[in-house]
Enzyme design. Structure first.
Site, mmCIF file in Angstrom:
data_model
loop_
_atom_site.group_PDB
_atom_site.id
_atom_site.type_symbol
_atom_site.label_atom_id
_atom_site.label_comp_id
_atom_site.label_asym_id
_atom_site.label_seq_id
_atom_site.Cartn_x
_atom_site.Cartn_y
_atom_site.Cartn_z
ATOM 1 N N ASP A 112 39.920 67.061 44.316
ATOM 2 C CA ASP A 112 38.874 68.079 44.398
ATOM 3 C C ASP A 112 37.497 67.433 44.532
ATOM 4 O OD1 ASP A 112 38.009 70.691 44.461
ATOM 5 O OD2 ASP A 112 38.200 71.040 42.303
ATOM 6 N N HIS A 113 36.473 68.268 44.553
ATOM 7 C CA HIS A 113 35.066 67.913 44.783
ATOM 8 C C HIS A 113 34.708 66.444 44.565
ATOM 9 C CE1 HIS A 113 33.512 72.052 45.198
ATOM 10 N NE2 HIS A 113 34.539 72.355 44.425
ATOM 11 N N GLU A 185 30.411 73.350 37.351
ATOM 12 C CA GLU A 185 31.791 72.910 37.175
ATOM 13 C C GLU A 185 31.839 71.399 37.136
ATOM 14 O OE1 GLU A 185 36.050 74.062 39.085
ATOM 15 O OE2 GLU A 185 34.664 73.103 40.460
ATOM 16 N N HIS A 229 30.990 78.858 40.985
ATOM 17 C CA HIS A 229 31.955 78.309 40.037
ATOM 18 C C HIS A 229 31.761 78.940 38.657
ATOM 19 C CE1 HIS A 229 32.314 74.429 42.575
ATOM 20 N NE2 HIS A 229 33.427 75.111 42.676
ATOM 21 N N HIS A 268 36.278 78.430 47.523
ATOM 22 C CA HIS A 268 35.908 77.837 46.243
ATOM 23 C C HIS A 268 35.212 78.880 45.375
ATOM 24 C CE1 HIS A 268 35.743 73.315 47.560
ATOM 25 N NE2 HIS A 268 36.890 73.895 47.851
ATOM 26 N N ASN A 290 40.849 77.794 45.399
ATOM 27 C CA ASN A 290 40.794 76.994 44.180
ATOM 28 C C ASN A 290 40.843 77.884 42.941
ATOM 29 O OD1 ASN A 290 40.464 74.842 45.892
ATOM 30 N ND2 ASN A 290 38.563 74.118 44.985
#
Length: 362
Positions: A112-113, A185, A229, A268, A290
């Site tokens: 992820d990110h 996040e 998020h 997202h 996600n």
């Protein structure tokens, strides 16, 4: 005939053309695959169990922080080398590769990110991918995500192009983000970002497609359409999934594509979104959604409720309401209370599979 037969997809971790076939099938059939952030073997098996029982593919992903936790909080994780995050992600990948086939569903193994400051983490994982590829003909991970959405569009695309060139010989999938996802996040705080930055422009999507396509066909775009998020109250976030449909039409026209939805989109910041918002986004080519914040909460609730309901058995090793000499081992055994978290996490993953039309897709 299900997707496993129709697409000839194996159970276990997918790579290259199999990932492409899965995402193309999802886009065609109108479903998206949940991407669950995992931090331990326990969260891995809870997610796999949900996918197995729902007859769906699943995406398992580790964030930089989640990967470091997988390695252990006592391991050094310097900014220059990201030692714990690299080691934890690699360990998670080997574990997932080993255990996934027994659950009988296709799995996309993702990270992820990865912001600009975390690129040493990606570099370490790609080193492991290339070493694994030399020995096995496939990379260790199915895909990686680069999030340079806080950088200029030009830097974002040019950096991603360089990484895509490195990944292309392994047919490895790249997910990139354009347009900021708000909220907070995993240590990235975008709560104060200007609202206009939450919405990606169609020209940016076209520019990405034109830059990436000559290099590789294995990529997807996490575009901003108001995503945030974390947890938020209904009405506090204005999602506009219809923008994705306009992006698809714009790109199709400019590229002269025969496909109505030529772009693979990723959603997202979905926690708290309505089922209708999810499904509208999916109808416009979202193939991956996600899910993290809600899964963290779900995992906690099972353990929390177990402790609350059994508190008089958890204060001492011996002695409980049934008698002063009664042992409590059967109550405090981690396999008992951790399993309760797995059950509630599994239920939340199942809910996501239903919301995204993925249940029964195999």
């Amino acid at each position: 005939m299900g997707a496993l037969d129709e697409l000839n997809l194996p159970a276990g971790v997918l790579y290259g053309d199999d990932v492409l076939k899965l995402f193309a099938y999802a886009r065609e059939k109108g479903f998206a695959i949940p991407a669950a952030n995992v931090t331990s073997s326990s969260t891995v098996v809870a997610t796999l169990e949900a996918a197995r029982d729902a007859k769906s593919a699943i995406i398992l992903q580790t964030s930089q922080g989640g990967a470091a936790y997988f390695a252990g909080k006592g391991i050094k994780n310097s900014a220059e080398k990201q030692e714990a995050s690299v080691a934890g992600a690699i360990a998670a990948a080997h574990y997932i590769r080993a255990i996934a086939p027994i659950y009988g569903v296709p799995v996309v193994l993702h990270t992820d990110h990865c912001a600009k400051k975390l690129l040493p983490w990606l570099d370490g994982m790609l080193d492991a991918d290339e070493e694994f590829f030399k020995k096995n003909g496939v990379p260790l991970f199915s895909s990686h995500m680069i999030d340079l959405s806080e950088e200029s569009v030009e830097e974002n695309i040019s950096t991603c192009v360089e990484y895509l060139k490195r990944m292309a010989p392994m047919k490895q999938w790249l997910e990139m983000e354009i347009g900021i996802t708000g909220g907070e996040e995993d240590g990235v705080d975008n709560t104060g970002v200007d609202n206009s930055s939450l919405y990606t422009q169609p020209e940016d999507i076209l520019q990405i497609e034109q830059a990436f396509r000559p290099i590789s066909k294995y990529f997807s775009i996490a575009a901003g359409f108001g995503n945030v998020h974390g947890v938020y109250a209904p009405g506090n976030v204005r999602l506009h999934p219809e923008l994705l449909g306009k992006h698809q039409a714009y790109v199709a026209e400019k590229l002269g594509s025969s496909e109505a939805k030529p772009v693979f989109f990723v959603f997202h910041g979905g926690s708290g979104s309505t089922k209708e918002e999810y499904r509208e986004a999916i109808s416009h080519g979202v193939v991956k959604v996600n899910v993290d914040t809600d899964l963290q909460w779900a995992y906690l609730t099972g353990i929390r409720d177990y402790v609350v309901n059994n508190i008089d058995y958890l204060k001492t090793q011996v002695g409980n309401p049934e008698g002063p000499n009664k042992p409590n081992k059967k109550k405090y055994d981690p396999r008992v209370w951790v399993r309760e978290g797995e059950k509630t996490m599994k239920a939340r993953v199942t809910e996501a599979l239903n919301d995204f039309n993925a249940s029964g897709s195999l």
